[in-house]
Design an enzyme around this catalytic site. Structure first.
Site, short mmCIF file in Angstrom:
data_model
loop_
_atom_site.label_atom_id
_atom_site.label_comp_id
_atom_site.label_asym_id
_atom_site.label_seq_id
_atom_site.Cartn_x
_atom_site.Cartn_y
_atom_site.Cartn_z
N PHE A 106 0.85 -1.20 0.00
CA PHE A 106 0.00 0.00 0.00
C PHE A 106 0.87 1.24 0.00
O PHE A 106 1.83 1.33 0.78
CB PHE A 106 -0.92 0.02 1.23
CG PHE A 106 -2.04 -0.99 1.14
CD1 PHE A 106 -1.77 -2.34 1.19
CD2 PHE A 106 -3.36 -0.57 0.98
CE1 PHE A 106 -2.79 -3.28 1.08
CE2 PHE A 106 -4.38 -1.50 0.87
CZ PHE A 106 -4.10 -2.85 0.92
N VAL A 108 -0.36 4.90 0.05
CA VAL A 108 -1.50 5.81 0.10
C VAL A 108 -1.03 7.18 0.59
O VAL A 108 -0.23 7.27 1.53
CB VAL A 108 -2.61 5.25 1.02
CG1 VAL A 108 -3.77 6.24 1.17
CG2 VAL A 108 -3.12 3.91 0.49
N GLY A 109 -1.55 8.24 -0.06
CA GLY A 109 -1.20 9.60 0.35
C GLY A 109 0.29 9.85 0.14
O GLY A 109 0.87 9.46 -0.87
N TYR A 111 2.84 8.55 1.39
CA TYR A 111 3.74 7.39 1.42
C TYR A 111 4.18 6.99 0.01
O TYR A 111 5.22 6.36 -0.15
CB TYR A 111 3.07 6.19 2.12
CG TYR A 111 3.20 6.22 3.63
CD1 TYR A 111 2.76 7.31 4.36
CD2 TYR A 111 3.76 5.16 4.32
CE1 TYR A 111 2.87 7.34 5.75
CE2 TYR A 111 3.88 5.18 5.71
CZ TYR A 111 3.43 6.27 6.41
OH TYR A 111 3.54 6.31 7.78
N HIS A 219 9.64 -9.54 15.08
CA HIS A 219 9.87 -8.10 15.17
C HIS A 219 11.28 -7.83 15.70
O HIS A 219 11.69 -8.40 16.71
CB HIS A 219 8.82 -7.53 16.14
CG HIS A 219 8.64 -6.04 16.07
ND1 HIS A 219 9.64 -5.15 16.39
CD2 HIS A 219 7.57 -5.28 15.72
CE1 HIS A 219 9.18 -3.91 16.24
NE2 HIS A 219 7.92 -3.97 15.84
N GLU A 287 -1.49 -4.87 13.63
CA GLU A 287 -0.43 -5.74 14.17
C GLU A 287 -0.89 -6.51 15.42
O GLU A 287 -0.51 -7.67 15.62
CB GLU A 287 0.81 -4.91 14.49
CG GLU A 287 2.01 -5.72 14.95
CD GLU A 287 3.28 -4.91 14.93
OE1 GLU A 287 3.89 -4.83 13.85
OE2 GLU A 287 3.65 -4.35 15.98
N ASP A 310 15.87 -2.99 11.67
CA ASP A 310 15.98 -1.54 11.77
C ASP A 310 17.43 -1.20 12.10
O ASP A 310 17.93 -1.57 13.17
CB ASP A 310 15.05 -1.00 12.87
CG ASP A 310 15.04 0.53 12.91
OD1 ASP A 310 15.75 1.15 12.07
OD2 ASP A 310 14.33 1.10 13.76
N LYS A 329 11.48 6.88 9.12
CA LYS A 329 10.07 7.25 9.35
C LYS A 329 10.01 8.78 9.50
O LYS A 329 10.89 9.38 10.11
CB LYS A 329 9.56 6.62 10.64
CG LYS A 329 9.86 5.14 10.72
CD LYS A 329 8.65 4.35 11.13
CE LYS A 329 8.98 2.90 11.23
NZ LYS A 329 7.96 2.03 10.66
N1 UDP Z 1 0.31 3.48 4.76
C1 UDP Z 1 0.14 4.32 3.66
N2 UDP Z 1 -0.17 5.62 3.87
C2 UDP Z 1 -0.33 6.17 5.11
C3 UDP Z 1 -0.14 5.32 6.22
C4 UDP Z 1 0.19 3.99 6.00
O1 UDP Z 1 0.27 3.89 2.53
O2 UDP Z 1 -0.61 7.36 5.22
C5 UDP Z 1 0.62 2.05 4.53
C6 UDP Z 1 2.07 1.88 4.11
O3 UDP Z 1 2.19 0.72 3.30
C7 UDP Z 1 2.74 1.68 5.43
C8 UDP Z 1 1.73 0.82 6.15
O4 UDP Z 1 0.46 1.33 5.74
O5 UDP Z 1 4.02 1.07 5.30
C9 UDP Z 1 1.81 0.81 7.69
O6 UDP Z 1 1.95 2.11 8.19
P1 UDP Z 1 3.35 2.63 8.81
O7 UDP Z 1 4.46 2.06 8.01
O8 UDP Z 1 3.26 4.12 8.96
O9 UDP Z 1 3.31 1.96 10.25
P2 UDP Z 1 4.59 1.57 11.13
O10 UDP Z 1 5.34 0.52 10.39
O11 UDP Z 1 5.40 2.82 11.28
O12 UDP Z 1 3.98 1.11 12.41
C1 GAL Z 2 7.65 -0.22 16.92
C2 GAL Z 2 7.21 -0.15 15.47
C3 GAL Z 2 5.71 -0.19 15.40
C4 GAL Z 2 5.16 -1.37 16.16
C5 GAL Z 2 5.70 -1.35 17.56
C6 GAL Z 2 5.21 -2.52 18.38
O1 GAL Z 2 9.04 -0.36 16.97
O2 GAL Z 2 7.66 1.06 14.91
O3 GAL Z 2 5.31 -0.26 14.05
O4 GAL Z 2 5.52 -2.55 15.53
O5 GAL Z 2 7.11 -1.36 17.54
O6 GAL Z 2 5.58 -2.35 19.73
MN MN Z 3 5.95 0.53 8.34
#
Ligand code: UDP
Ligand code: GAL
Ligand code: MN
Length: 336
Positions: A106, A108-109, A111, A219, A287, A310, A329
């Protein structure tokens, strides 16, 4: 003489009838096959869905090759670490069985501009190299998807989706869109599906050794932490509620046979919607629901954090190779 002639005529009549029946049924089945093949994907109500091949290569895994880490789960699923597998054997077996992979992502927006190009360019080099792969890009901005020259037997399809106003919903509603696409398209063409976050970049082989019936990702912040540190949803009002579990899985990477991925995304989507009806939201959104699903339905294969690392964590002696890394991020500017 007369009796003999009558017998022959009768014999020919029977033969003629069977020949006619054969030709008739062939035409009918050919016709039905054509209808199935040419019908628009979203209108297919029947047809041949693909099945997961029987891959026997896991018998060659060297569980003792990595004494520094856990290489299998208590329910005997392998945890894939560098050094345990022979990549050529996996590629050979999957090619023999004509494995192919649908990759959903995905963008979206904001991203899309921020991440999609680097994600795709790196996936072309490292993701399931040598196997047929179709990228399914879900976006609200189809015209902004980068035009890319793809390798042989690699395709890209764009699916327009609405942009939810909350980023939490953009993330969670992926479950619904993936489920629909498995129903209308993926299940007819691809035994395997991988669902990935877009904010990541491939750095090394992410290959066929990562294919399996039901694949979960350890993770990178929790693989070496005690269970008490796992950030499961601890609210009894949520469908994702759990107090104990096996591992903490990362929703940025999951996959498996289309049947198992469908079961996962359906279950998570149901949980998410039920939570909405009850006015709650799980701690880590999709998640949290994914962790609940894998607690109840044990994954058959786990990927070590080498498959989603990471770099901010820094070097670790057990991380022998970084295959996919988190991109930077920028929540403040990207999440709207
Ligand atoms: N995503 C997107 N646009 C947004 C927010 C999220 O396309 O505005 C999709 C994108 O694929 C992203 C995923 O949803 O990788 C999960 O969101 P994000 O990566 O921000 O979550 P995190 O991994 O930081 O928890
Ligand atoms: C962070 C990660 C989030 C989520 C969280 C869970 O490190 O950025 O996407 O997975 O851990 O605790
Ligand atoms: Mn992500």
């Amino acid at each position: 003489m007369r009796a003999q002639l009558m017998f022959n005529a009768k014999g020919f009549g029977q033969f003629g009838f069977f020949a006619f029946a054969l030709v008739f049924t062939s035409f009918v089945s050919l016709y039905l096959y054509q209808i199935k093949t040419f019908a628009p994907v979203n209108q297919r109500s029947f047809g041949r869905r693909v099945f997961t091949p029987n891959i026997s290569t896991d018998g060659t895994l060297k569980y003792g090759a990595r004494s520094d880490v856990k290489t299998s789960t208590p329910w005997k699923a392998p945890i894939i670490w560098e050094g345990m597998f022979n990549p050529e054997l996996y590629d050979e077996e999957h090619k023999k069985h004509m494995s192919s992979v649908a990759l959903t992502v995905f963008a979206v927006g904001k991203y899309l501009d921020a991440y999609l190009h680097n994600f795709l360019v790196s996936a072309e080099v490292h993701f399931m190299s040598g196997l047929p792969v179709t990228y399914y890009i879900f976006t609200d901005l189809p015209e902004s998807v980068p035009k890319m020259k793809l390798g042989p037997r690699r395709n890209l399809k764009v699916i327009k989706v609405e942009k939810y106003s909350r980023w939490q919903d953009i993330s969670m509603m992926r479950m619904k869109f993936i489920s629909e696409l498995i129903d209308t398209e993926i299940s007819y063409h691809f035994p395997y599906v991988y669902c990935l976050d877009v904010d990541q970049v491939f750095k090394a082989r992410f290959g066929s050794e990562a294919l399996g019936e039901s694949v979960a990702m350890l993770h990178s912040y929790f693989y070496d932490r005690p269970e008490s540190a796992f950030t499961y949803d601890k609210n009894p009002k949520s469908k994702a509620y759990m107090t104990t579990g096996d591992f903490y899985y990362h929703a940025a990477v999951f996959g498996g046979s289309w049947q198992n991925v469908k079961a996962l995304v359906d279950e998570c989507y149901l949980g998410i919607m039920e939570d909405k009806l009850n006015g709650v939201e799980a701690l880590w959104h999709d998640e949290s629901h994914l962790n609940k699903f894998f607690w109840v339905n044990k994954p058959t294969r786990l990927l070590s954090p080498e498959y989603c690392w990471d770099e901010k964590i820094g070097g670790r002696s057990e991380i022998k190779i970084m295959r996919l890394i988190w991109a930077e991020k920028h929540y403040d500017t990207l999440r709207t």
